[in-house]
Design an enzyme around this catalytic site. Structure first.
Site, PDB file in Angstrom:
ATOM      1  N   ARG A  63      44.820  29.306  61.051  1.00 59.91           N
ATOM      2  CA  ARG A  63      45.926  28.662  61.762  1.00 59.91           C
ATOM      3  C   ARG A  63      45.362  27.522  62.612  1.00 59.91           C
ATOM      4  O   ARG A  63      44.500  27.735  63.464  1.00 59.91           O
ATOM      5  CB  ARG A  63      46.651  29.685  62.631  1.00 59.91           C
ATOM      6  CG  ARG A  63      47.976  29.224  63.188  1.00 59.91           C
ATOM      7  CD  ARG A  63      48.663  30.320  63.993  1.00 59.91           C
ATOM      8  NE  ARG A  63      49.049  31.443  63.163  1.00 59.91           N
ATOM      9  CZ  ARG A  63      48.604  32.692  63.347  1.00 59.91           C
ATOM     10  NH1 ARG A  63      47.763  32.968  64.322  1.00 59.91           N
ATOM     11  NH2 ARG A  63      49.002  33.655  62.546  1.00 59.91           N
TER      12      ARG A  63
ATOM     13  N   HIS B 168      48.990  22.698  55.488  1.00 60.85           N
ATOM     14  CA  HIS B 168      50.393  22.825  55.119  1.00 60.85           C
ATOM     15  C   HIS B 168      51.175  23.653  56.128  1.00 60.85           C
ATOM     16  O   HIS B 168      50.601  24.389  56.921  1.00 60.85           O
ATOM     17  CB  HIS B 168      50.530  23.463  53.736  1.00 60.85           C
ATOM     18  CG  HIS B 168      49.961  24.856  53.656  1.00 60.85           C
ATOM     19  ND1 HIS B 168      48.631  25.099  53.408  1.00 60.85           N
ATOM     20  CD2 HIS B 168      50.533  26.071  53.800  1.00 60.85           C
ATOM     21  CE1 HIS B 168      48.414  26.405  53.399  1.00 60.85           C
ATOM     22  NE2 HIS B 168      49.562  27.021  53.638  1.00 60.85           N
TER      23      HIS B 168
ATOM     24  N   GLU C 215      47.936  28.580  46.051  1.00 64.95           N
ATOM     25  CA  GLU C 215      49.304  29.107  46.047  1.00 64.95           C
ATOM     26  C   GLU C 215      50.301  28.049  45.586  1.00 64.95           C
ATOM     27  O   GLU C 215      49.982  26.857  45.515  1.00 64.95           O
ATOM     28  CB  GLU C 215      49.691  29.604  47.435  1.00 64.95           C
ATOM     29  CG  GLU C 215      49.688  28.535  48.501  1.00 64.95           C
ATOM     30  CD  GLU C 215      49.930  29.085  49.901  1.00 64.95           C
ATOM     31  OE1 GLU C 215      50.645  30.086  50.047  1.00 64.95           O
ATOM     32  OE2 GLU C 215      49.402  28.491  50.855  1.00 64.95           O
TER      33      GLU C 215
ATOM     34  N   HIS D 185      43.975  27.359  53.885  1.00 69.99           N
ATOM     35  CA  HIS D 185      43.316  28.521  53.284  1.00 69.99           C
ATOM     36  C   HIS D 185      41.973  28.107  52.682  1.00 69.99           C
ATOM     37  O   HIS D 185      41.865  27.031  52.082  1.00 69.99           O
ATOM     38  CB  HIS D 185      44.192  29.134  52.192  1.00 69.99           C
ATOM     39  CG  HIS D 185      45.573  29.465  52.644  1.00 69.99           C
ATOM     40  ND1 HIS D 185      45.820  30.344  53.672  1.00 69.99           N
ATOM     41  CD2 HIS D 185      46.781  29.034  52.210  1.00 69.99           C
ATOM     42  CE1 HIS D 185      47.131  30.438  53.851  1.00 69.99           C
ATOM     43  NE2 HIS D 185      47.729  29.652  52.979  1.00 69.99           N
TER      44      HIS D 185
END
Length: 322
Positions: free
Chosen positions: A200, A180, A122, A105
């Site tokens: 992605r 991740h 996050e 991200h």
């Protein structure tokens, strides 16, 4: 706003995913109807996926509508001053029957420039883990753009990424730029900035029901990736009937409350609070009304709810903005 505030629950926004399963129903009591439900968005103002209140006088009203009507009362004075009418966090439960894609991200600066969005810092709290469940979090050793691209092109990217065994109760904090992937066999609670921007990198060459592979974002990701080794696994205390800090970052603070009995909740009006019930059951008593919650429930405490009581036997994630 004429209606008094009270603890707010929302209709879950259920998302089918190629990697999803049925544990959100069997473990967290979500009303799923498919065999590949991967996500339950519990609290969201992402465009097209705005949460709708499920209880009380405000039932049927959207979270954005409510914030527009009473921003200070819902968000809190400090949060409103910082973010305006935007609800700055997104809360989810995820069920990974299969491995998720390897992804990254962007940070606030990059996300703002490219997508007019927040970045996506996050954290994951592991609620359930199969015996062999693992996650990918960052690189095994400091890497580089060149090494990363070589392994990506050779389809050996996994060999240079840190592959970590995960168990229930584990917490992983992922700053933007951390490569991740949640592995198969995990159910997690996810707390993040309000953003749906994901790059992605690799999807194990999977194909969907129509025989199509999912889009990759290799070029966009290059400037977003942190190529250094990072420490993501968080250690924390579990003192009963206390807010034990797990993550304290500029975007959110998350505590864990091992509740056994009752504790007082007191607020000063600066910020909202969100509780996610990760085990057991509890109630919130507010103005002589009892509100009941069980494992898998998420509840928003508006900032203007200054004093209330939590009672029960439960493990609860407590989230707010400092």
């Amino acid at each position: 706003m004429n209606t008094k505030v009270y603890p707010l629950q929302f209709e879950p926004i259920l998302k089918d995913r190629i990697w999803g399963g049925e544990k959100l129903k069997t473990i967290l009591n979500k009303p799923i109807v498919s065999e590949i439900t991967g996500e339950s968005w519990e609290l969201s103002t992402v465009e097209g996926d705005v949460s709708v209140i499920a209880n009380g006088e405000l039932k049927g009203k959207s979270l954005t509508e409510l914030i527009d009507q009473a921003p200070n009362e819902i968000l809190g004075t400090a949060v409103y001053k910082r973010f305006g009418n935007q609800f700055p966090l997104l809360f989810k439960y995820l069920d990974a029957r299969e491995d998720l894609s390897i992804q990254v991200h962007p940070n606030d600066k990059l996300a703002k420039e490219r997508h007019n969005s927040f970045g996506k810092t996050e954290m994951w709290y592991v609620m359930q883990a199969d015996d062999d469940a693992r996650i990918i979090v960052g690189f095994k050793e400091d890497s580089s753009r060149e090494e990363y691209l070589k392994h990506l092109n050779d389809k050996t990217l996994v060999s240079i990424l840190d592959d970590v065994k995960a168990k229930a109760g584990d917490v992983f904090f992922l700053e933007t730029g951390t490569v991740h992937a949640i592995g198969a066999g995990l159910v997690v609670a996810e707390i993040q900035q309000t953003s749906d921007i994901t790059y992605r990198l690799y999807d194990f060459d999977r194909k969907d029901a129509q025989g199509n592979t999912r889009e990759l974002h290799v070029d966009l990701a290059l400037d977003a990736i942190n190529y250094n080794k990072v420490d993501t696994h968080k250690k924390y205390e579990t003192t009963p009937n206390t807010s034990n800090v797990i993550v304290d970052c500029p975007y959110f603070t998350t505590n864990i409350i091992p509740l056994d009995g009752k504790i007082d909740g007191n607020k000063n009006g600066d910020t909202f609070t969100v509780y996610m019930c990760i085990e057991g059951s509890f109630e919130i008593r507010y103005e002589n009304v009892n509100y009941m919650y069980r494992k898998g429930d998420t509840v928003l405490i508006p900032a203007d709810m200054r004093s209330y009581v939590l009672e029960g036997s439960a493990s609860i994630l407590e989230v707010y903005i400092s």
